[in-house]
Design a protein around this motif. Structure first.
Motif, PDB file in Angstrom:
ATOM      1  N   SER A   5       3.755   8.093  -3.751  1.00 40.17           N
ATOM      2  CA  SER A   5       2.763   8.220  -2.708  1.00 40.17           C
ATOM      3  C   SER A   5       1.405   8.541  -3.306  1.00 40.17           C
ATOM      4  CB  SER A   5       3.189   9.351  -1.763  1.00 40.17           C
ATOM      5  OG  SER A   5       2.264   9.516  -0.730  1.00 40.17           O
ATOM      6  N   GLU A   6       0.341   8.175  -2.590  1.00 48.23           N
ATOM      7  CA  GLU A   6      -0.993   8.620  -2.970  1.00 48.23           C
ATOM      8  C   GLU A   6      -1.106  10.048  -2.463  1.00 48.23           C
ATOM      9  OE1 GLU A   6      -5.367   7.386  -1.531  1.00 48.23           O
ATOM     10  OE2 GLU A   6      -4.191   5.766  -2.417  1.00 48.23           O
ATOM     11  N   THR A   7      -1.167  11.001  -3.375  1.00 46.31           N
ATOM     12  CA  THR A   7      -0.987  12.403  -3.022  1.00 46.31           C
ATOM     13  C   THR A   7      -2.245  13.226  -3.244  1.00 46.31           C
ATOM     14  OG1 THR A   7       1.351  12.265  -3.598  1.00 46.31           O
ATOM     15  CG2 THR A   7       0.413  14.466  -3.499  1.00 46.31           C
ATOM     16  N   VAL A   8      -2.597  14.007  -2.230  1.00 49.15           N
ATOM     17  CA  VAL A   8      -3.673  14.992  -2.345  1.00 49.15           C
ATOM     18  C   VAL A   8      -3.020  16.366  -2.391  1.00 49.15           C
ATOM     19  CG1 VAL A   8      -5.663  16.030  -1.196  1.00 49.15           C
ATOM     20  CG2 VAL A   8      -5.381  13.549  -1.184  1.00 49.15           C
ATOM     21  N   MET A  41       0.835  -1.190   0.000  1.00 52.43           N
ATOM     22  CA  MET A  41       0.000   0.000   0.000  1.00 52.43           C
ATOM     23  C   MET A  41       0.878   1.251   0.000  1.00 52.43           C
ATOM     24  SD  MET A  41      -2.950   0.913   2.715  1.00 52.43           S
ATOM     25  CE  MET A  41      -3.517   2.562   2.938  1.00 52.43           C
ATOM     26  N   LYS A  42       0.545   2.194  -0.872  1.00 51.18           N
ATOM     27  CA  LYS A  42       1.318   3.421  -0.963  1.00 51.18           C
ATOM     28  C   LYS A  42       1.119   4.277   0.281  1.00 51.18           C
ATOM     29  CE  LYS A  42       1.969   4.552  -5.825  1.00 51.18           C
ATOM     30  NZ  LYS A  42       1.732   5.571  -6.855  1.00 51.18           N
ATOM     31  N   SER A  43       2.155   5.044   0.601  1.00 56.53           N
ATOM     32  CA  SER A  43       1.997   6.029   1.657  1.00 56.53           C
ATOM     33  C   SER A  43       1.103   7.156   1.138  1.00 56.53           C
ATOM     34  CB  SER A  43       3.366   6.573   2.071  1.00 56.53           C
ATOM     35  OG  SER A  43       3.965   7.220   0.968  1.00 56.53           O
ATOM     36  N   ARG A  44       0.641   8.006   2.042  1.00 59.97           N
ATOM     37  CA  ARG A  44      -0.257   9.101   1.675  1.00 59.97           C
ATOM     38  C   ARG A  44       0.408  10.430   2.006  1.00 59.97           C
ATOM     39  NH1 ARG A  44      -5.354   6.553   0.937  1.00 59.97           N
ATOM     40  NH2 ARG A  44      -5.408   4.532   1.948  1.00 59.97           N
ATOM     41  N   PHE A  91      -2.729  13.350  -9.344  1.00 61.81           N
ATOM     42  CA  PHE A  91      -3.029  13.350  -7.915  1.00 61.81           C
ATOM     43  C   PHE A  91      -4.271  12.543  -7.581  1.00 61.81           C
ATOM     44  CE2 PHE A  91      -0.872  17.340  -9.003  1.00 61.81           C
ATOM     45  CZ  PHE A  91       0.256  17.211  -8.209  1.00 61.81           C
ATOM     46  N   ALA A  92      -4.277  11.997  -6.359  1.00 63.65           N
ATOM     47  CA  ALA A  92      -5.441  11.257  -5.875  1.00 63.65           C
ATOM     48  C   ALA A  92      -6.603  12.203  -5.630  1.00 63.65           C
ATOM     49  CB  ALA A  92      -5.081  10.508  -4.598  1.00 63.65           C
ATOM     50  N   ALA A 135       3.990  12.203  -6.270  1.00 66.46           N
ATOM     51  CA  ALA A 135       2.821  11.427  -6.685  1.00 66.46           C
ATOM     52  C   ALA A 135       3.198  10.004  -7.097  1.00 66.46           C
ATOM     53  CB  ALA A 135       2.098  12.135  -7.828  1.00 66.46           C
TER      54      ALA A 135
END
Length: 130
Positions: free
Chosen positions: A33-36, A1-4, A53-54, A30
């Motif tokens: 990581s899952e990036t906002v 699982m990717k980091s956030r 981006f997520a 990005a």
């Protein structure tokens, strides 16, 4: 699982639009990581950033509005999905916002700039881009 990751981006600055790190940093973050993205609403993102981006949260681009609204939006986003790190990019407005978020959210944060495109540590943040 990717980091956030929560990426704070107050808005493009003319001096950075032609730099490598202006394009590299969002892609690097990005990709790893899952990036906002919390971005200042005053300028459009480059088309190359589409789909990167997520999630994207737009807030006012003025310095006062950006800091206040980015802080509120980031806390709300973190309450819904826990972030592993905050990355603060390119603008002094993002630095105090990241600093304020780091305490209440207990999330390590980084500042990125032309000289340190992979993140300069602040306030004991872990240097973990895994």
């Amino acid at each position: 699982m990717k980091s956030r990751t929560l990426l704070l981006w107050p808005g493009p600055i003319a001096d950075f639009t032609s730099s490598d790190s202006y394009y590299q940093v969002p892609r690097i973050v990005a990709a790893r990581s899952e990036t906002v993205l919390v971005r200042g609403g005053g300028a459009a993102l480059p088309p190359e950033f589409e789909g990167l981006f997520a999630g994207i949260i737009s807030v006012p681009a003025n310095p006062v509005g950006y800091g206040r609204e980015a802080y509120r939006a980031a806390r709300a986003a973190h309450a819904a999905v826990r972030f592993d790190r905050i990355v603060s990019a390119f603008d002094a407005r993002a630095i105090p916002t990241a600093s304020r978020l780091q305490g209440p959210l207990q999330v390590p944060w980084y500042a990125v700039c032309e000289d340190h495109p992979f993140g300069e540590r602040y306030r004991g943040a872990e240097r973990d881009w895994g």
